[in-house]
Design a protein around this motif. Structure first.
Motif, PDB file in Angstrom:
ATOM      1  N   LYS B   6       1.029  -1.183   0.136  1.00  0.00           N
ATOM      2  CA  LYS B   6       0.141  -0.081   0.057  1.00  0.00           C
ATOM      3  C   LYS B   6       0.627   1.243  -0.118  1.00  0.00           C
ATOM      4  CE  LYS B   6      -2.694   0.996   3.613  1.00  0.00           C
ATOM      5  NZ  LYS B   6      -3.813   0.657   4.557  1.00  0.00           N
ATOM      6  N   HIS B   7       2.104   1.049   0.592  1.00  0.00           N
ATOM      7  CA  HIS B   7       3.014   2.281   0.695  1.00  0.00           C
ATOM      8  C   HIS B   7       4.254   2.101  -0.223  1.00  0.00           C
ATOM      9  CE1 HIS B   7       0.978   2.670   4.924  1.00  0.00           C
ATOM     10  NE2 HIS B   7       0.358   3.594   3.890  1.00  0.00           N
ATOM     11  N   PHE B   8       4.928   3.335  -0.343  1.00  0.00           N
ATOM     12  CA  PHE B   8       6.437   3.041  -0.773  1.00  0.00           C
ATOM     13  C   PHE B   8       7.158   2.513   0.328  1.00  0.00           C
ATOM     14  CE2 PHE B   8       4.842   6.092  -4.104  1.00  0.00           C
ATOM     15  CZ  PHE B   8       5.413   5.354  -5.380  1.00  0.00           C
ATOM     16  N   THR B   9       8.201   1.940   0.146  1.00  0.00           N
ATOM     17  CA  THR B   9       9.181   1.501   1.239  1.00  0.00           C
ATOM     18  C   THR B   9       9.551   2.822   2.227  1.00  0.00           C
ATOM     19  OG1 THR B   9      11.180   1.739   0.107  1.00  0.00           O
ATOM     20  CG2 THR B   9       9.998  -0.368  -0.191  1.00  0.00           C
ATOM     21  N   LEU B  10       9.909   2.545   3.232  1.00  0.00           N
ATOM     22  CA  LEU B  10      10.370   3.567   4.316  1.00  0.00           C
ATOM     23  C   LEU B  10      11.603   4.478   3.699  1.00  0.00           C
ATOM     24  CD1 LEU B  10      10.116   5.020   6.850  1.00  0.00           C
ATOM     25  CD2 LEU B  10      11.885   3.419   7.539  1.00  0.00           C
ATOM     26  N   LEU B  11      12.593   3.745   2.938  1.00  0.00           N
ATOM     27  CA  LEU B  11      13.687   4.261   2.318  1.00  0.00           C
ATOM     28  C   LEU B  11      13.462   5.279   1.334  1.00  0.00           C
ATOM     29  CD1 LEU B  11      16.771   4.569   1.802  1.00  0.00           C
ATOM     30  CD2 LEU B  11      16.630   2.653   0.535  1.00  0.00           C
ATOM     31  N   GLN B  12      12.386   4.729   0.226  1.00  0.00           N
ATOM     32  CA  GLN B  12      11.541   5.551  -0.724  1.00  0.00           C
ATOM     33  C   GLN B  12      11.034   6.563  -0.216  1.00  0.00           C
ATOM     34  OE1 GLN B  12       9.185   2.305  -2.632  1.00  0.00           O
ATOM     35  NE2 GLN B  12      10.431   2.696  -4.608  1.00  0.00           N
ATOM     36  N   ARG B  13      10.254   6.666   0.927  1.00  0.00           N
ATOM     37  CA  ARG B  13       9.681   7.669   1.388  1.00  0.00           C
ATOM     38  C   ARG B  13      10.579   8.834   2.016  1.00  0.00           C
ATOM     39  NH1 ARG B  13       6.127   5.001   5.562  1.00  0.00           N
ATOM     40  NH2 ARG B  13       6.868   3.061   4.715  1.00  0.00           N
ATOM     41  N   LEU B  14      11.684   8.080   2.666  1.00  0.00           N
ATOM     42  CA  LEU B  14      12.691   9.160   3.207  1.00  0.00           C
ATOM     43  C   LEU B  14      13.310   9.810   1.971  1.00  0.00           C
ATOM     44  CD1 LEU B  14      14.160   6.995   6.202  1.00  0.00           C
ATOM     45  CD2 LEU B  14      13.095   9.313   6.538  1.00  0.00           C
ATOM     46  N   LEU B  15      13.721   9.121   0.976  1.00  0.00           N
ATOM     47  CA  LEU B  15      14.370   9.766  -0.086  1.00  0.00           C
ATOM     48  C   LEU B  15      13.373  10.833  -0.820  1.00  0.00           C
ATOM     49  CD1 LEU B  15      16.123   6.759  -1.675  1.00  0.00           C
ATOM     50  CD2 LEU B  15      17.143   8.892  -1.065  1.00  0.00           C
ATOM     51  N   HIS B  16      12.146  10.469  -0.984  1.00  0.00           N
ATOM     52  CA  HIS B  16      11.158  11.384  -1.594  1.00  0.00           C
ATOM     53  C   HIS B  16      11.147  12.849  -0.921  1.00  0.00           C
ATOM     54  CE1 HIS B  16       7.284  13.174  -1.891  1.00  0.00           C
ATOM     55  NE2 HIS B  16       7.393  13.036  -3.223  1.00  0.00           N
ATOM     56  N   TRP B  17      10.864  12.612   0.445  1.00  0.00           N
ATOM     57  CA  TRP B  17      10.487  13.912   1.329  1.00  0.00           C
ATOM     58  C   TRP B  17      11.987  14.888   1.111  1.00  0.00           C
ATOM     59  CZ3 TRP B  17       5.900  15.858   1.262  1.00  0.00           C
ATOM     60  CH2 TRP B  17       4.916  14.855   1.140  1.00  0.00           C
ATOM     61  N   LEU B  18      12.929  13.950   1.470  1.00  0.00           N
ATOM     62  CA  LEU B  18      14.298  14.614   1.529  1.00  0.00           C
ATOM     63  C   LEU B  18      14.707  15.629   0.259  1.00  0.00           C
ATOM     64  CD1 LEU B  18      16.992  15.301   2.968  1.00  0.00           C
ATOM     65  CD2 LEU B  18      18.062  13.112   2.132  1.00  0.00           C
ATOM     66  N   MET B  19      14.319  14.701  -0.916  1.00  0.00           N
ATOM     67  CA  MET B  19      14.559  15.390  -2.038  1.00  0.00           C
ATOM     68  C   MET B  19      13.681  16.302  -2.435  1.00  0.00           C
ATOM     69  SD  MET B  19      15.974  12.418  -4.681  1.00  0.00           S
ATOM     70  CE  MET B  19      16.564  13.712  -5.723  1.00  0.00           C
ATOM     71  N   ALA B  20      12.313  16.259  -1.941  1.00  0.00           N
ATOM     72  CA  ALA B  20      11.193  17.113  -2.080  1.00  0.00           C
ATOM     73  C   ALA B  20      12.020  18.702  -1.812  1.00  0.00           C
ATOM     74  CB  ALA B  20      10.068  16.895  -1.579  1.00  0.00           C
ATOM     75  N   ILE B  21      12.422  18.456  -0.313  1.00  0.00           N
ATOM     76  CA  ILE B  21      13.007  19.865   0.310  1.00  0.00           C
ATOM     77  C   ILE B  21      14.167  20.240  -0.411  1.00  0.00           C
ATOM     78  CG2 ILE B  21      14.025  20.640   2.380  1.00  0.00           C
ATOM     79  CD1 ILE B  21      12.600  18.619   3.881  1.00  0.00           C
ATOM     80  N   CYS B  22      15.187  19.268  -1.111  1.00  0.00           N
ATOM     81  CA  CYS B  22      16.124  19.876  -1.689  1.00  0.00           C
ATOM     82  C   CYS B  22      15.904  20.465  -2.912  1.00  0.00           C
ATOM     83  CB  CYS B  22      17.200  18.482  -1.973  1.00  0.00           C
ATOM     84  SG  CYS B  22      18.014  17.997  -0.307  1.00  0.00           S
ATOM     85  N   ILE B  23      15.068  19.751  -3.661  1.00  0.00           N
ATOM     86  CA  ILE B  23      14.710  20.384  -5.025  1.00  0.00           C
ATOM     87  C   ILE B  23      13.656  21.664  -5.049  1.00  0.00           C
ATOM     88  CG2 ILE B  23      13.233  19.777  -7.150  1.00  0.00           C
ATOM     89  CD1 ILE B  23      14.114  16.882  -6.781  1.00  0.00           C
ATOM     90  N   LEU B  24      12.939  21.825  -4.202  1.00  0.00           N
ATOM     91  CA  LEU B  24      12.203  23.107  -3.967  1.00  0.00           C
ATOM     92  C   LEU B  24      13.273  24.215  -3.647  1.00  0.00           C
ATOM     93  CD1 LEU B  24       8.730  22.391  -2.408  1.00  0.00           C
ATOM     94  CD2 LEU B  24       9.055  23.586  -4.583  1.00  0.00           C
ATOM     95  N   ALA B  25      14.115  23.750  -2.867  1.00  0.00           N
ATOM     96  CA  ALA B  25      15.088  24.851  -2.356  1.00  0.00           C
ATOM     97  C   ALA B  25      16.108  25.287  -3.415  1.00  0.00           C
ATOM     98  CB  ALA B  25      15.952  24.376  -0.889  1.00  0.00           C
ATOM     99  N   MET B  26      16.237  24.232  -4.354  1.00  0.00           N
ATOM    100  CA  MET B  26      17.260  24.374  -5.428  1.00  0.00           C
ATOM    101  C   MET B  26      16.572  25.091  -6.457  1.00  0.00           C
ATOM    102  SD  MET B  26      20.156  23.457  -6.187  1.00  0.00           S
ATOM    103  CE  MET B  26      21.258  23.162  -7.405  1.00  0.00           C
ATOM    104  N   LEU B  27      15.178  25.090  -6.536  1.00  0.00           N
ATOM    105  CA  LEU B  27      14.514  25.933  -7.671  1.00  0.00           C
ATOM    106  C   LEU B  27      14.444  27.494  -7.289  1.00  0.00           C
ATOM    107  CD1 LEU B  27      11.906  23.072  -8.706  1.00  0.00           C
ATOM    108  CD2 LEU B  27      13.683  24.141 -10.144  1.00  0.00           C
TER     109      LEU B  27
END
Lengths: 353, 187
Positions: B6-27
């Motif tokens: 039902k969910h992405f794996t914990l590692l996938q969720r961590l990567l997603h949200w960490l990258m979400a912050i990085c990418i928004l900051a980057m843009l």
């Protein structure tokens, strides 16, 4: 469309509004950050635009300022004395390859040499560990104005058709008077080799103990400066500086001593229009030897941006706001001229190995 | 593998949200630094380069994880055009996450700028000095940044649509804080 599960239409509408607000807010924040709501913000594009007077054609394919120049290659030989001020590898006793460009402080690449009083040198010194030190210096003893914003206003005033524009500017920026005094009294010379080139901006050197020193650097010519009137220089032809330096370096390498002045506490490090007192400690850190001159057309300096914030570890920018402004503007000038390469009168294909 | 999770794996969720912050900051850093000549320009540029390389590294890790762990299936009742949009937009996001840092790195190399990560650590030039390459890559980096931000906004809008309107579990697949990777119950 999707079928909402157990949601009344009103709740769907409210959710859609919420999504629109979040997405619209994100877009607005982005546009604000980009400066689209701030027409007053001084952007790199506006600063670079100001070098071309309204209605004129910019020098396509050329640097937007210091547009006329000639390349050189040579060597920087550090004597080791700079290591007391900075741990940068370039100050360790030894030889480091140098690449540079003699230039005129003008936005017109075709101007006669005798019409421009400000002469400059762009310099890049490469270190074995791959780091670089780039600097762009001029023969002025201090910068005409105190802030990048004032410099922008100076460009606008110089290009203005309003006869009172410069007067108004000088009233608001009295520091310009010192530049006027320099321009009317400083002797002209007949050679790039006889000029002293000053970095003007302050930077911070960090030594191996971690202590920091605010410094400004200059290159002092080994050649004896000989004053020549601008009228006599005008008789030597439109490109006499480039011809002279080519012949002179062909005859013998030309040298400059690099001298670093160290500020005392309280000296104006943030304002390059204010020279530091003459009695400040100076350290001779090495010698630049110019060994070969090459025309800019296909020369090694043509596609180099002498961005003064390209610094090795051990040198960093200070509270002087100019290096940041110069870096932003130089990058924009570089982006434009490389995009306009087809207008540049080169003779060889554009890609070099 | 597309499992019955039902969910992405914990590692996938961590990567997603960490990258979400990085990418928004980057843009935001990217458009911000292009808009000013103040000393913040240098500060922003000095964050932009190492953050871009960090995003490249994270994106490559994430791509490998994605290929190994897969993704929870989309709801069976999701209309086909929305499924297509979901797949295409995710291809676009992966291409941009990996492509934008490479374009930036290549654009600096083609202009002979040192690519400084932090004090004294430079990346090697991945391209030779070339004005035409620099211009091509600069244009791509610049215009794709706006496309990237538009895609991020679309992604956020779609996620919220799943969360607030459809309430179909797609949002929770990435937003869940559950540590266990439980298997989806039969619908």
């Amino acid at each position: 469309m999707a079928q909402p599960r157990q949601l009344p239409p009103r709740s769907v509408f409210g959710s859609l509004v919420l999504i629109a607000v979040i997405v619209g807010g994100g877009a607005a924040a982005f546009a604000y950050t980009a400066g689209w709501f701030s027409p007053q913000r001084l952007t790199p594009n506006k600063l670079v635009d100001a070098f071309t007077p309204p209605g004129d054609q910019p020098p396509l394919g050329h640097r937007r300022n210091h547009a006329k120049g000639i390349c050189f290659t040579g060597m920087f030989e550090a004597n080791g004395a700079g290591s007391a001020l900075s741990y940068a590898q370039v100050f360790t006793r030894g030889q480091y390859p140098a690449l540079g460009r003699f230039n005129l402080g003008t936005a017109d690449p075709n101007v006669p040499d005798a019409t421009v009083q400000v002469r400059g040198m762009g310099l890049q010194i490469s270190m074995p560990d791959g780091q670089e030190w780039r600097t762009a210096m001029v023969n002025l003893p201090f910068f005409p104005v105190s802030t990048p914003q004032a410099f922008y206003e100076l460009l606008l005033a110089s290009a203005s058709k309003d006869p009172n524009a410069m007067k108004t500017f000088a009233a608001a920026h009295p520091e310009i008077a010192a530049f006027g005094a320099w321009a009317s009294s400083a002797p002209w010379t007949g050679s790039y080799a006889e000029e002293r080139y000053n970095g003007l901006n302050s930077f911070v050197f960090t030594d191996s103990s971690g202590a920091e020193h605010s410094v400004r650097w200059s290159l002092l010519p080994a050649a004896q400066p000989m004053a020549v009137s601008p009228g006599d220089l005008a008789k030597r032809g439109p490109d006499f500086l480039e011809q002279e330096i080519t012949e002179r370096v062909h005859g013998a390498p030309q040298r400059w001593t690099m001298v670093v002045a160290v500020a005392n506490p309280g000296d104006p490090t943030a304002d390059p229009s204010k020279a530091w007192p003459q009695d400040r400690r100076t350290v001779e850190i090495g010698t630049l030897t110019v060994q070969q001159i090459e025309p800019e057309q296909d020369g090694p300096c043509r596609d180099i941006n002498f961005d003064p914030t390209v610094l090795p570890s051990g040198i960093r920018t200070s509270d002087d706001p100019f290096p940041a402004a110069r870096s932003a503007a130089y990058a924009k000038s570089y982006d434009r001229r490389t995009a306009e390469a087809k207008y540049y009168p080169r003779t060889a294909p554009d890609t070099k190995p | 593998m597309i499992g019955g999770r039902k969910h992405f794996t914990l590692l996938q969720r961590l990567l997603h949200w960490l990258m979400a912050i990085c990418i928004l900051a980057m843009l935001f850093i990217g458009v911000g630094m292009e808009s000013t000549i103040k000393p913040t320009y240098l500060a922003l540029v000095s964050i932009h380069k190492p953050l871009g390389i960090a995003i490249l590294a994270l994106a490559l890790v994430r791509l490998v994880v994605r290929l190994r762990s897969g993704a929870p299936p989309l709801p069976a009742d999701l209309p086909e055009p929305m499924k297509l949009g979901a797949h295409l937009s995710h291809y676009g996001l992966y291409i941009l996450m990996i492509g934008m840092p490479l374009l930036g790195w290549g654009m600096l190399a083609a202009a002979s700028y040192p690519v400084v990560l932090f004090g004294g650590v430079d990346l090697p030039p991945i391209l030779p000095l070339s004005d035409s390459l620099h211009t091509l890559l600069w244009d791509a980096h610049f215009y794709l940044a706006f496309a990237f931000f538009a895609l991020v906004l679309l992604h956020i809008a779609a996620a919220l649509f799943h969360a607030l309107v459809r309430r179909d579990g797609v949002f929770e697949a990435m937003a869940s804080v559950s540590v266990r990777d439980e298997v989806a119950p039969a619908e």
